[in-house]
Write a protein that holds these residues in place. Structure first.
Motif, short mmCIF file in Angstrom:
data_model
loop_
_atom_site.label_atom_id
_atom_site.label_comp_id
_atom_site.label_asym_id
_atom_site.label_seq_id
_atom_site.Cartn_x
_atom_site.Cartn_y
_atom_site.Cartn_z
N LEU A 1 4.98 4.32 -4.68
CA LEU A 1 5.50 3.29 -3.57
C LEU A 1 4.21 2.60 -3.08
O LEU A 1 4.38 1.13 -2.96
CB LEU A 1 6.21 3.90 -2.34
N ARG A 2 3.23 3.10 -2.91
CA ARG A 2 2.08 2.46 -2.28
C ARG A 2 1.56 1.52 -3.24
O ARG A 2 1.10 0.32 -2.97
CB ARG A 2 0.93 3.25 -2.04
N LEU A 3 1.43 1.84 -4.40
CA LEU A 3 1.12 1.15 -5.69
C LEU A 3 2.10 -0.16 -6.03
O LEU A 3 1.74 -1.25 -6.07
CB LEU A 3 1.07 1.92 -7.07
N ARG A 4 3.40 -0.13 -5.88
CA ARG A 4 4.30 -1.00 -5.88
C ARG A 4 4.24 -1.88 -4.78
O ARG A 4 4.01 -3.19 -4.92
CB ARG A 4 5.81 -0.21 -5.73
N VAL A 5 3.94 -1.46 -3.44
CA VAL A 5 3.76 -2.46 -2.48
C VAL A 5 2.44 -3.20 -2.69
O VAL A 5 2.43 -4.45 -2.41
CB VAL A 5 3.46 -1.69 -0.99
#
Length: 609
Positions: free
Chosen positions: A339-343
């Motif tokens: 999720l951090r990468l997606r954000v």
């Protein structure tokens, strides 16, 4: 009604052929089929017949066809070289002489290979004539429609067509991926739902239902025999291990929720060998539709009633004392690396638009503040102002992935919801189910159509998301309100009672800040998913920042006993945004939000906020 089929029997020992032919005729007659036989004694004549005749429906061939003759493997190879969908069984009475005959036969393309004695005697656990007849029947049914069994696919359903295209891909240039996908789904639907179909009256009607976890696809299949209709959920995926994990989670959830509230997947996982897809089925009440579809044609009061049943009668079971545990805020708030990468990727994609929208709303003089708040939250679990809540919160065995397509609603007059696909059932924050469904309804169902594609819609969606807590909802929707708004409003208004807030031993402000943080997490998760239109993604991220500001304000209001130490209105109430927080970074607070142990005194006046 009798289905006529063609069979080829190749055996060099004449006394064997009547036994096989007569036994198979008897079993085929029992299942409504009649065979026209061609019987040949050697591989050469069999190969010539295969070349010059229409494809056979099935072939039974002896492995050893006499001294100096080609073996039955030559017949298998000729069948496969000709193409078609012929079922091929290789047999031998000399298993000791040919110990590797089965492996050789399967490598050549046979569907199965058995010892003749096992077939003739019907030894328990082995291949019998009856089992062979049923295998041939299923093999034929997987490949084509015929009188007595049809598999249909909903016309004009783009979502279904897209699913079939995905299942049927990748392929060489020019191949029809949708047709290949239909063949795979057809085979799996028959294996799961109609292995013992009536040969004169069965239709399987396949339609799209939803996307599932782990890249799986969820279809609805109506099984029709005469005037009788039974509906099923068919879940199809490439990852068998993931399906097994999801089946286990579903069984555990079923034990708590009960068969009336959760569709229970049953039976074995079936496999389509050529494509590698797997499937499992569950029975469903006829006529049930997704919540997203059901809300499109209902009145507000009906929507509120379904919300009450879903959260107040069904999911409230998840809050039983035995289902609770405490975990640290860090375990809840910090995002996964995925999720951090997606954000990060989404912020890079919409960086200028986010800055412009944030600045236009006059939220801060520093236009980069929006991205900074989101990054600090997903990377470190920090609220605006650098606050990192310490202590513990309540986790329950949550449904885990509640959205508008895995909540189904039975047709009127009951209009009762039922859950499907509890693949993510397990420990999660107490607010996750409500937050996930509410955000999904706002981003994917409410004001659907062209609106999500229009940037002019961003401000309205963001403002609407600001109002997803009790203090911000100063006026209840009218009786004739949009059913989606009515459903959402009911969930927000009654959430404290749905989640048994008093039993969780949280004060109003403890409940309040965690609800806003849960909404922020969901807005970030869903706002960065692939396929969400840009205007909705930007609205979701702006709203996520606002929810984090509201959460920080509510957290600030907690005194050392867990009760509100301030009397001014919360920041989430319209026109009460905490401008000071955005412009004045603060030293991280040292106090905590308690350990979710009983407060010094019972909470008083628990609000709907």
């Amino acid at each position: 009604m009798t289905l006529e089929i063609r069979g080829l029997l190749v055996d060099d020992e004449a006394p064997n052929t009547p036994i096989i032919r007569d036994s198979m005729d008897l079993e085929f007659e029992e299942i409504g089929m009649k065979v026209t036989w061609t019987v040949l004694p050697d591989a050469t004549s069999a190969r010539k017949t295969i070349r010059d005749s229409p494809p056979f429906d099935f072939v039974i061939v002896d492995y050893g066809l006499g001294e100096g003759q080609q073996s039955g493997i030559a017949v298998v190879e000729a069948i496969r070289a000709r193409g078609g969908n012929t079922y091929v069984l290789v047999i031998t009475g000399l298993g000791n002489k040919y110990p590797n005959f089965r492996d050789e036969a399967l490598r050549a393309g046979a569907d199965e290979a058995v010892i003749r004695f096992v077939l003739n005697m019907g030894r328990q656990g082995g291949m019998t004539f009856r089992a062979l007849a049923n295998r041939i029947r299923l093999h034929l049914a997987r490949k084509r429609d015929f009188d007595g069994l049809k598999v249909t696919f909903t016309d004009g359903d783009l979502a279904l067509e897209s699913t079939l295209h995905t299942i049927g891909s990748p392929n060489p240039p020019g191949a029809d991926s949708v047709a290949i996908g239909k063949s795979v789904v057809r085979s799996l639907a028959i294996d799961c739902l109609a292995p013992n179909y009536r040969p004169d009256a069965t239709t399987l009607a396949v339609g799209y239902l939803a996307s599932g976890r782990s890249g799986a696809h969820v279809c609805r299949v109506d099984h029709m025999e005469g005037r009788s209709v039974t509906s099923y959920v068919l879940k199809i995926g490439l990852d068998r291990r993931a399906l097994e994990f999801e089946l286990d989670a579903n069984k555990r959830a079923l034990h708590l929720l009960g068969a009336g509230d959760l569709v229970g997947f049953s039976g074995q996982i079936r496999t389509h060998q050529k494509s590698g897809y797997h499937a499992v089925a569950a029975r469903l009440a006829t006529g049930a539709v997704t919540l997203a579809e059901w809300l499109s044609g209902q009145a507000g009061r009906q929507a509120e009633s379904v919300a009450d049943i879903l959260f107040g009668a069904q999911l409230t079971k998840l809050f039983e004392p035995g289902q609770r545990e405490t975990k640290s805020f860090g375990e809840w708030l910090v995002a996964t690396p995925v999720l951090r990468l997606r954000v990060r990727e989404t912020l890079n994609l919409y960086e200028e638009i986010l800055a412009a929208e944030w600045g236009r709303m006059k939220q801060a003089s520093d236009e980069a503040e929006c991205a900074e708040i989101l990054s600090a939250f997903v990377d470190h679990g920090a609220l605006p102002g650098g606050r990192k809540p310490e202590g513990k919160t309540v986790f329950i065995d949550a449904f885990g992935d509640l959205h508008s397509t895995n909540v189904l609603v039975y047709p009127s007059p009951d209009s009762r919801p039922v859950l499907v696909d509890a693949s993510m059932y397990g420990p999660n924050h107490w607010a996750v189910d409500a937050a996930r469904l509410v955000v999904d309804l706002v981003l994917s169902v409410r004001r659907a159509g062209a609106a999500p594609l229009q940037w002019s819609d961003t401000a309205e969606v963001s403002a609407y998301l600001d109002g997803l807590c009790g203090p911000a909802r100063s006026v209840r929707p009218a009786v004739n309100a949009d059913p989606v708004d009515a459903f959402i409003g009911q969930v927000v208004d009654k959430l404290p009672s749905y989640v048994r807030a008093e039993a969780l031993q949280m004060t109003t402000e403890q409940w309040h800040w965690q609800w806003h943080a849960a909404l922020a997490k969901e807005l970030i998760r869903q706002g960065t998913r692939a396929g969400l239109p840009g205007p909705r993604a930007v609205a979701a991220l702006i709203a996520a920042v606002r929810q984090l500001i509201f959460a920080a304000d509510a957290f600030d209001r907690i005194d050392y006993t867990g009760h509100s130490g301030k009397t001014r209105p919360p920041a989430c109430v319209p026109n009460q945004v905490d401008e000071e927080r955005l412009s004045n970074p603060a030293i991280p607070a040292q106090r905590t939000d308690g350990d979710c142990e009983p407060s010094i005194r019972e909470p008083e006046g628990l609000s709907d906020g």
